[in-house]
Design a protein around this motif. Structure first.
Motif, PDB file in Angstrom:
ATOM      1  N   GLN A 178       7.877 -10.836  35.964  1.00 61.73           N
ATOM      2  CA  GLN A 178       9.162 -12.206  36.288  1.00 61.73           C
ATOM      3  C   GLN A 178       7.551 -13.371  37.348  1.00 61.73           C
ATOM      4  O   GLN A 178       7.126 -13.087  37.301  1.00 61.73           O
ATOM      5  CB  GLN A 178       9.695 -12.520  37.091  1.00 61.73           C
ATOM      6  N   PRO A 179       7.777 -15.110  36.735  1.00 56.67           N
ATOM      7  CA  PRO A 179       7.021 -15.471  37.855  1.00 56.67           C
ATOM      8  C   PRO A 179       6.639 -15.151  39.539  1.00 56.67           C
ATOM      9  O   PRO A 179       5.351 -14.936  39.381  1.00 56.67           O
ATOM     10  CB  PRO A 179       7.012 -16.898  37.269  1.00 56.67           C
ATOM     11  N   GLY A 180       7.673 -14.933  40.203  1.00 57.62           N
ATOM     12  CA  GLY A 180       7.268 -14.566  41.205  1.00 57.62           C
ATOM     13  C   GLY A 180       7.159 -12.863  41.331  1.00 57.62           C
ATOM     14  O   GLY A 180       6.964 -12.415  42.784  1.00 57.62           O
ATOM     15  N   GLY A 181       7.263 -11.751  40.304  1.00 61.16           N
ATOM     16  CA  GLY A 181       6.908 -10.768  40.884  1.00 61.16           C
ATOM     17  C   GLY A 181       7.280 -10.384  40.073  1.00 61.16           C
ATOM     18  O   GLY A 181       8.167 -10.039  38.791  1.00 61.16           O
ATOM     19  N   ARG A 182       7.779  -8.472  39.781  1.00 64.74           N
ATOM     20  CA  ARG A 182       8.269  -7.774  38.998  1.00 64.74           C
ATOM     21  C   ARG A 182       9.967  -7.454  39.286  1.00 64.74           C
ATOM     22  O   ARG A 182      10.001  -6.738  40.899  1.00 64.74           O
ATOM     23  CB  ARG A 182       7.966  -6.226  39.197  1.00 64.74           C
ATOM     24  N   SER A 183      10.778  -7.502  38.866  1.00 68.51           N
ATOM     25  CA  SER A 183      11.651  -7.783  39.270  1.00 68.51           C
ATOM     26  C   SER A 183      12.525  -5.576  38.120  1.00 68.51           C
ATOM     27  O   SER A 183      11.785  -5.478  36.986  1.00 68.51           O
ATOM     28  CB  SER A 183      13.064  -7.679  38.021  1.00 68.51           C
ATOM     29  N   ILE A 184      12.713  -4.821  39.175  1.00 68.23           N
ATOM     30  CA  ILE A 184      13.039  -3.524  39.386  1.00 68.23           C
ATOM     31  C   ILE A 184      14.319  -3.089  38.647  1.00 68.23           C
ATOM     32  O   ILE A 184      15.425  -3.181  38.814  1.00 68.23           O
ATOM     33  CB  ILE A 184      12.930  -1.846  40.227  1.00 68.23           C
ATOM     34  N   LEU A 185      14.619  -2.104  37.325  1.00 68.92           N
ATOM     35  CA  LEU A 185      15.707  -2.472  36.203  1.00 68.92           C
ATOM     36  C   LEU A 185      16.843  -1.282  37.444  1.00 68.92           C
ATOM     37  O   LEU A 185      15.779  -0.614  37.036  1.00 68.92           O
ATOM     38  CB  LEU A 185      15.772  -2.464  34.650  1.00 68.92           C
ATOM     39  N   GLU A 186      17.791  -1.613  37.395  1.00 72.21           N
ATOM     40  CA  GLU A 186      18.476  -0.122  37.913  1.00 72.21           C
ATOM     41  C   GLU A 186      19.642   0.104  36.812  1.00 72.21           C
ATOM     42  O   GLU A 186      20.513  -0.360  36.366  1.00 72.21           O
ATOM     43  CB  GLU A 186      20.194  -1.088  39.503  1.00 72.21           C
ATOM     44  N   LEU A 187      18.852   1.749  36.361  1.00 69.79           N
ATOM     45  CA  LEU A 187      19.349   1.854  35.620  1.00 69.79           C
ATOM     46  C   LEU A 187      20.052   2.986  35.570  1.00 69.79           C
ATOM     47  O   LEU A 187      19.360   4.352  36.215  1.00 69.79           O
ATOM     48  CB  LEU A 187      18.332   2.044  34.219  1.00 69.79           C
ATOM     49  N   THR A 188      20.890   3.565  34.711  1.00 69.65           N
ATOM     50  CA  THR A 188      21.298   4.944  34.813  1.00 69.65           C
ATOM     51  C   THR A 188      20.108   5.864  34.443  1.00 69.65           C
ATOM     52  O   THR A 188      19.828   5.243  33.445  1.00 69.65           O
ATOM     53  CB  THR A 188      22.894   5.236  33.920  1.00 69.65           C
ATOM     54  N   ARG A 189      20.271   7.137  33.807  1.00 70.36           N
ATOM     55  CA  ARG A 189      19.484   8.149  33.389  1.00 70.36           C
ATOM     56  C   ARG A 189      19.938   7.792  31.689  1.00 70.36           C
ATOM     57  O   ARG A 189      18.536   7.551  30.954  1.00 70.36           O
ATOM     58  CB  ARG A 189      20.037   9.604  33.627  1.00 70.36           C
ATOM     59  N   THR A 190      21.097   7.956  31.455  1.00 74.90           N
ATOM     60  CA  THR A 190      21.009   7.229  29.716  1.00 74.90           C
ATOM     61  C   THR A 190      20.577   6.633  29.811  1.00 74.90           C
ATOM     62  O   THR A 190      19.828   6.153  28.537  1.00 74.90           O
ATOM     63  CB  THR A 190      22.873   7.481  29.843  1.00 74.90           C
ATOM     64  N   GLU A 191      20.724   5.108  30.429  1.00 71.11           N
ATOM     65  CA  GLU A 191      19.962   4.122  30.122  1.00 71.11           C
ATOM     66  C   GLU A 191      18.798   3.573  29.969  1.00 71.11           C
ATOM     67  O   GLU A 191      18.616   3.825  28.539  1.00 71.11           O
ATOM     68  CB  GLU A 191      20.974   3.605  30.789  1.00 71.11           C
TER      69      GLU A 191
ATOM     70  N   ALA B 265      14.455 -10.598  30.742  1.00 69.52           N
ATOM     71  CA  ALA B 265      14.495  -9.948  29.204  1.00 69.52           C
ATOM     72  C   ALA B 265      14.704  -9.708  28.160  1.00 69.52           C
ATOM     73  O   ALA B 265      15.266  -8.768  27.536  1.00 69.52           O
ATOM     74  CB  ALA B 265      13.727  -8.380  29.827  1.00 69.52           C
ATOM     75  N   ASP B 266      15.959 -11.076  28.100  1.00 71.83           N
ATOM     76  CA  ASP B 266      17.002 -11.464  27.233  1.00 71.83           C
ATOM     77  C   ASP B 266      16.172 -11.504  25.528  1.00 71.83           C
ATOM     78  O   ASP B 266      15.243 -12.096  25.498  1.00 71.83           O
ATOM     79  CB  ASP B 266      17.511 -12.680  27.810  1.00 71.83           C
ATOM     80  N   GLY B 267      16.659 -10.751  25.124  1.00 65.93           N
ATOM     81  CA  GLY B 267      16.408 -10.853  23.741  1.00 65.93           C
ATOM     82  C   GLY B 267      15.584  -9.622  23.117  1.00 65.93           C
ATOM     83  O   GLY B 267      15.141  -9.481  22.039  1.00 65.93           O
ATOM     84  N   LEU B 268      14.849  -8.745  24.359  1.00 67.91           N
ATOM     85  CA  LEU B 268      13.845  -7.728  24.262  1.00 67.91           C
ATOM     86  C   LEU B 268      15.145  -6.822  22.936  1.00 67.91           C
ATOM     87  O   LEU B 268      14.305  -6.247  22.105  1.00 67.91           O
ATOM     88  CB  LEU B 268      13.474  -6.949  24.785  1.00 67.91           C
ATOM     89  N   LEU B 269      15.650  -6.382  23.817  1.00 62.55           N
ATOM     90  CA  LEU B 269      16.884  -4.863  22.616  1.00 62.55           C
ATOM     91  C   LEU B 269      17.806  -5.750  21.753  1.00 62.55           C
ATOM     92  O   LEU B 269      19.064  -6.793  22.613  1.00 62.55           O
ATOM     93  CB  LEU B 269      17.525  -4.187  23.597  1.00 62.55           C
ATOM     94  N   SER B 270      18.048  -5.560  20.856  1.00 62.53           N
ATOM     95  CA  SER B 270      18.700  -6.034  19.785  1.00 62.53           C
ATOM     96  C   SER B 270      19.215  -4.946  18.736  1.00 62.53           C
ATOM     97  O   SER B 270      19.003  -4.445  18.444  1.00 62.53           O
ATOM     98  CB  SER B 270      17.658  -7.189  18.886  1.00 62.53           C
ATOM     99  N   GLY B 271      20.751  -5.611  17.937  1.00 61.90           N
ATOM    100  CA  GLY B 271      20.967  -5.186  16.954  1.00 61.90           C
ATOM    101  C   GLY B 271      20.901  -4.944  15.934  1.00 61.90           C
ATOM    102  O   GLY B 271      20.705  -6.195  15.490  1.00 61.90           O
TER     103      GLY B 271
END
Length: 231
Positions: free
Chosen positions: A148-161, A212-218
């Motif tokens: 991100q412009p101000g640094g990095r955003s760590i994603l809080e994901l489950t193991r399956t995600e 990161a909207d749009g990176l993962l799509s159906g």
């Protein structure tokens, strides 16, 4: 996988001994604990490759032990319990269990599931970071972040995600069928194609919230694609 160390945390000695016998017969090393506190001490000291964990334990129950293991790292855990309710299974999977086996069970099935979990978790051999646009995935550290412009955003994901994200990131731009994602990323007890949609929906929401909207799509009628929107 040969000679992998399995920690069996089970307070019923007869069940623990049966599991130990079958795992040793199949070439595994084992260590046993009769309660959660001792089990966590063994986990900290011996660094097992896999944990077989009962839910109903004296002192700390299996869910508490699982949560503590997850705070320490990503040691694979298979829950073994007499609780067969869906809510119990979902709670275990939500906390971070890799699989869930209900008593009474066939010990050979438990060993087979252990092999499947180890194949999935020990098969992660990439030592490099994977970058797709603003997204960075570190398969070994189990960390995903978005620049991100101000640094990095760590994603809080489950193991399956995280499994889904890392698996697709290795082959960015390719379309993955739901059935492939089920086989590669979902615990056996959760292996339904419609479940993939739920996990991917949550993953897309978290990516979008991090910028990161749009990176993962159906891909209608097929599955999903992870691709750099600007690439």
């Amino acid at each position: 996988m040969d000679n992998a160390l399995v920690l069996i945390i089970e307070d019923e000695s007869e069940i623990a001994e049966i599991l130990e016998t079958y795992f040793v017969r199949e070439g595994f090393r084992t260590i046993m604990a009769g309660d959660g506190t001792i089990g966590l001490a063994h986990h900290h000291r011996l660094k097992p490759d896999l944990i077989i964990l009962d839910v109903k334990l004296p002192g700390q129950d299996g869910y508490e032990v699982l949560a503590a293991v997850r705070r320490r790292g990503d040691t694979p855990v298979i829950m073994v319990t007499a609780l067969a309710e869906d809510l119990d299974k979902l709670q275990a999977l939500r906390i971070g269990a890799d699989d869930y086996v209900v008593k009474p069970f066939n010990p050979l099935e438990v060993v087979a599931r252990a092999r499947a979990v180890l194949r999935r978790t020990m098969g992660r051999s990439s030592r490099q970071l994977i970058r797709i646009g603003p997204l960075t995935v570190d398969p070994d550290a189990y960390v995903a972040s978005v620049d991100q412009p101000g640094g990095r955003s760590i994603l809080e994901l489950t193991r399956t995600e995280f499994r889904l994200l890392a698996y697709m990131a290795v082959s960015a731009n390719r379309v993955f069928e739901r059935s492939e994602l089920v086989d590669a990323c979902l615990p056996e007890g959760e292996a339904l194609e419609r479940t993939v949609d739920s996990h991917v929906s949550n993953l897309r929401r978290k990516l979008a919230a991090a910028g990161a909207d749009g990176l993962l799509s159906g891909v209608r009628g097929v599955g999903y694609r992870l691709a750099d929107r600007d690439g």
